[in-house]
Design a protein around this motif. Sequence first.
Motif, PDB file in Angstrom:
ATOM      1  N   ILE A  99       5.103   1.669   4.200  1.00  0.00           N
ATOM      2  CA  ILE A  99       5.069   1.938   2.762  1.00  0.00           C
ATOM      3  C   ILE A  99       3.911   1.188   2.111  1.00  0.00           C
ATOM      4  O   ILE A  99       3.119   1.764   1.345  1.00  0.00           O
ATOM      5  CB  ILE A  99       6.401   1.542   2.102  1.00  0.00           C
ATOM      6  CG1 ILE A  99       7.542   2.421   2.620  1.00  0.00           C
ATOM      7  CG2 ILE A  99       6.294   1.644   0.584  1.00  0.00           C
ATOM      8  CD1 ILE A  99       8.915   1.968   2.167  1.00  0.00           C
ATOM      9  N   ASN A 100       3.793  -0.103   2.422  1.00  0.00           N
ATOM     10  CA  ASN A 100       2.731  -0.906   1.822  1.00  0.00           C
ATOM     11  C   ASN A 100       1.343  -0.395   2.208  1.00  0.00           C
ATOM     12  O   ASN A 100       0.420  -0.363   1.380  1.00  0.00           O
ATOM     13  CB  ASN A 100       2.883  -2.368   2.240  1.00  0.00           C
ATOM     14  CG  ASN A 100       4.170  -2.986   1.711  1.00  0.00           C
ATOM     15  OD1 ASN A 100       4.862  -2.394   0.887  1.00  0.00           O
ATOM     16  ND2 ASN A 100       4.491  -4.187   2.185  1.00  0.00           N
TER      17      ASN A 100
ATOM     18  N   TRP B  58       1.969  -5.148  -8.315  1.00  0.00           N
ATOM     19  CA  TRP B  58       2.635  -4.717  -7.067  1.00  0.00           C
ATOM     20  C   TRP B  58       1.978  -5.398  -5.868  1.00  0.00           C
ATOM     21  O   TRP B  58       2.657  -5.932  -4.987  1.00  0.00           O
ATOM     22  CB  TRP B  58       2.563  -3.184  -6.936  1.00  0.00           C
ATOM     23  CG  TRP B  58       3.337  -2.657  -5.768  1.00  0.00           C
ATOM     24  CD1 TRP B  58       4.607  -2.180  -5.764  1.00  0.00           C
ATOM     25  CD2 TRP B  58       2.873  -2.576  -4.406  1.00  0.00           C
ATOM     26  NE1 TRP B  58       4.980  -1.812  -4.493  1.00  0.00           N
ATOM     27  CE2 TRP B  58       3.933  -2.052  -3.647  1.00  0.00           C
ATOM     28  CE3 TRP B  58       1.691  -2.902  -3.765  1.00  0.00           C
ATOM     29  CZ2 TRP B  58       3.830  -1.823  -2.277  1.00  0.00           C
ATOM     30  CZ3 TRP B  58       1.579  -2.703  -2.400  1.00  0.00           C
ATOM     31  CH2 TRP B  58       2.653  -2.164  -1.671  1.00  0.00           C
TER      32      TRP B  58
ATOM     33  N   HIS C 100       3.643  -8.290  -2.845  1.00  0.00           N
ATOM     34  CA  HIS C 100       3.992  -7.723  -1.541  1.00  0.00           C
ATOM     35  C   HIS C 100       3.138  -8.333  -0.430  1.00  0.00           C
ATOM     36  O   HIS C 100       1.974  -8.678  -0.641  1.00  0.00           O
ATOM     37  CB  HIS C 100       3.807  -6.202  -1.552  1.00  0.00           C
ATOM     38  CG  HIS C 100       4.877  -5.469  -2.308  1.00  0.00           C
ATOM     39  ND1 HIS C 100       4.935  -5.452  -3.689  1.00  0.00           N
ATOM     40  CD2 HIS C 100       5.948  -4.735  -1.878  1.00  0.00           C
ATOM     41  CE1 HIS C 100       5.972  -4.735  -4.084  1.00  0.00           C
ATOM     42  NE2 HIS C 100       6.616  -4.304  -3.010  1.00  0.00           N
TER      43      HIS C 100
ATOM     44  N   VAL D 216       0.540   2.616   0.099  1.00  0.00           N
ATOM     45  CA  VAL D 216       0.173   2.268  -1.276  1.00  0.00           C
ATOM     46  C   VAL D 216      -1.292   1.838  -1.336  1.00  0.00           C
ATOM     47  O   VAL D 216      -2.067   2.313  -2.181  1.00  0.00           O
ATOM     48  CB  VAL D 216       1.086   1.153  -1.818  1.00  0.00           C
ATOM     49  CG1 VAL D 216       0.562   0.655  -3.176  1.00  0.00           C
ATOM     50  CG2 VAL D 216       2.517   1.653  -1.966  1.00  0.00           C
TER      51      VAL D 216
ATOM     52  N   GLU E 169       8.759  -1.147   5.943  1.00  0.00           N
ATOM     53  CA  GLU E 169       8.103  -1.711   4.763  1.00  0.00           C
ATOM     54  C   GLU E 169       6.583  -1.742   4.934  1.00  0.00           C
ATOM     55  O   GLU E 169       5.834  -1.467   3.990  1.00  0.00           O
ATOM     56  CB  GLU E 169       8.629  -3.118   4.493  1.00  0.00           C
ATOM     57  CG  GLU E 169       8.056  -3.752   3.239  1.00  0.00           C
ATOM     58  CD  GLU E 169       8.630  -5.125   2.958  1.00  0.00           C
ATOM     59  OE1 GLU E 169       8.169  -5.774   2.003  1.00  0.00           O
ATOM     60  OE2 GLU E 169       9.545  -5.554   3.704  1.00  0.00           O
TER      61      GLU E 169
ATOM     62  N   GLU F 185       6.546   3.977  -4.971  1.00  0.00           N
ATOM     63  CA  GLU F 185       6.277   3.810  -3.542  1.00  0.00           C
ATOM     64  C   GLU F 185       6.404   5.134  -2.795  1.00  0.00           C
ATOM     65  O   GLU F 185       5.558   5.462  -1.953  1.00  0.00           O
ATOM     66  CB  GLU F 185       7.217   2.747  -2.958  1.00  0.00           C
ATOM     67  CG  GLU F 185       6.899   1.341  -3.461  1.00  0.00           C
ATOM     68  CD  GLU F 185       7.758   0.285  -2.800  1.00  0.00           C
ATOM     69  OE1 GLU F 185       8.721   0.652  -2.090  1.00  0.00           O
ATOM     70  OE2 GLU F 185       7.479  -0.915  -2.993  1.00  0.00           O
TER      71      GLU F 185
END
Length: 844
Positions: free
Chosen positions: A679-680, A747, A751, A683, A676, A643
């Motif tokens: 971060i997502n 992943w 999520h 990605v 969060e 991440e």
Amino acid sequence: MCYDAFIVKNGILRRCIMAKRLYTLLSSCQTEEEVKAEFAKFFKIKMNTRHKIDLYTPQVLFEFKYNQNFKSNSSIARAIAQTLYYVRRLKYGTSYDPVPPTICVVDKDEGFFIHTKDYSMFYNAARKYDWDRAASQPCPVLVDAVEKALNNRGVLPDIHVYSFSVPSDEKLFIDTIESELQQTLFDTAKKSINEENFANVYLYWQELFGKYVKNGHKVSEYFVSDIESGQSQTIGKTTILFRLGDGSYSKNVPMKDYNYFWSIYDKIENPEEIKAIRQKIDRLSEDFMRRFTGEFYTPIEFASKAFEYIERTVGPKRYHSGNWRIWDMAAGTGNLEFSLPSTILKNCYISTLLEDDAAYCKKIFPTATVFQYDYLNDDTFLISNPGHLPFGVTPKMPKNLYDDLQNPDISWIIFINPPFVTSNKMGREIGKTSKDDVSMTFVREIMNSQGLGETSRELFTQFLYRISVEFSGKTAFLGLFSTIKYLNANNDQMLRDTFFQYHFERGFMFSSEAFVGSKGKFPVGFLVWNLSKREHIDTQTIVLDVYDTACEKIGTKPISTTERNQFLNKWVERKRNTGIMPPFSSALGIALRSVDVRDKIADGFLCSLMSAGNDIQHQIYTALLSGPYASAGGFSVVPENFEKSMVLHAVRRIPIATWDNNRDQFYQPFAEPLPEEFINDCVVWSAFSPSNNTVSLKDIEYKGKTYQIENQMFPFLLSAVRTWSIDLSTIKSQLFTANEDRFLAKWISSHTLSTEAEAVIKTALPLYKYVFSHLSDILWLDYRIELWDLGWWQVRSAAKDMESAGALLKAVNSAEKELEVKLRKQIPELGFTPPQIVPLANTL
């Protein structure tokens, strides 16, 4: 433009053609540019926007606005203040154009006039207002002063604002414009000739009269005679008498041009001003003008601006006292010294590496001490053992310079633009002199003996080192032109930690585009350092003024000087490498060289992240690859750092590179854990970005072994892929035996994604399905498509070759761009990038 109207004449209704009203044309405009275009067309004024003026004529200077309210003096004052910047630059700058006697400010509904001379108290005030600013962002102090003068009846003439919606007002306005534009002789604010602009004025004068005055004297001698009050006079209709040093000479010149020239310029009354110009007369030689305007030219306005900043720091009275000296150790052809007042040249040392440059500088700076000198090799015993002159050794530098350096009562200004060359042992080229050889100097040897090996590789740093030793314990200010990397670059941390620890006084930055022949766009800084005050750079707040290429101040920029342990490249934990894998140089390129190859990977390898350098100029060296990056700057992405690695990749790639942020460093975030959702988003953005060059490859031979390169960045689960229509049997058959989902697919499935990230996945799904169902339509082996877990590089490359996949790929890119815009706003907010240019405030 015309319109129909009807009048009654002799009892008969008659149709006539009337000119279209100015009000009708302007009131329908939607922008300031439209107002200007329609206005110029209405009055048949040729569009002239020189000097960044909205519309220039010799009679009237026009400034245009859109939807302003000129009912209040505050809005009028701001518009007038902007025009005064143009007036001042016309009067004192290098332009040949006369100062218009009238200023007209026009909005789509109204306009007003002022006489230029009525505002001379403002534009003649050199130090009262900030004239460095761009005209569109006038000094708030100036705006306030103009408004107060307008409010105080009797200080300035009253201003009548013409309302174009009122026909009588409109007609008066039009009549005034037409009357002003028809003037050929007018009372204008004459332009000044001074020590700063005389060379440009000379070019204009020479163009008009140079061929008429040629004889045994230089054209420049006639010019200097003509600009000094009382040294030339008109005799008869076409003759001018010039008083030169050895007598008087009469010359016939075109009087129409001559009278026009002196209708726009003032002759010089001040004997000190003419003395200063006479001392610089050799600069008007043919050789000087070639250098001044040709390939050797460094913009003189920035050199002048630099010395203004030195003046503000030191104070002109101090350096005129006789106890101050100026030294430029890398003068070249003396571009920086051109801006120096002639009165202080006698206290100026100018040294340069080449004899030819030294000879040239002696001619144009006759009162200065000019000499050939290699600052990095000559007299280095003076810094290897400061304060001790070896017996029988005479320094190469002039004796007066040596004596001044030993005199504790002498203060110093170092004014310099040192060379910048870095040695690179890996970059040696056969048959060429290496940069190692260029930068291997006696100063570098001394630095190496002091343990400064890494930072000693640059000539720039070597100059700073000798200056730091030579002027230790002295009252000295360093005025330094350079890139700004020494303030925050990783490789210059040792410089900042050891000898270059001085107090920042003031400075500015501008784009390298301002320099003739410059390649690339990066910030050039001029910073003034107080060498008598020790202070670590990393603890200082450094804010630079920012200028555009026209040398107009447009804002300020804070320069981050945080230590390198806070750099973004040190944020992601890098696992120890334990295995070997074929090294990648590009999406499909396997590096087979045997020298300095990087082919190691960590346990749990997913992909590699190329992350070379830590500043924005290196952001293009950021990419995801399916094997270890073959050169320095890459590391293994594994589940434990996945991440953070994707955040690093997105943060480096998403900011838009501009000239002013080119040397900005990337930093670790202000606080953790990061949101969060951020971060997502990073990605998902990384998975579908143009810099994701991951692939899957079959049967790669490397060092005697055969490797199957899996793509752990494949975004969809096997259970979904097995439901797709796949036209290549070799791919389809693999799905029956495949038993493990790829890391990214697992992943994503575990999520919760934002709306923007979810949109990227949703648009990617039909693209992947289409590509998998049409692989046989293209030459799939051109992209090494042989395994089921295609990489994003292979998918998008294949889609470009498929006739109907373009719209699907465009949809993915569009969704990815939406996500990018969202992330771009958050990146500086979270502390990953330093602040950008702060526009100038427009209020007090």
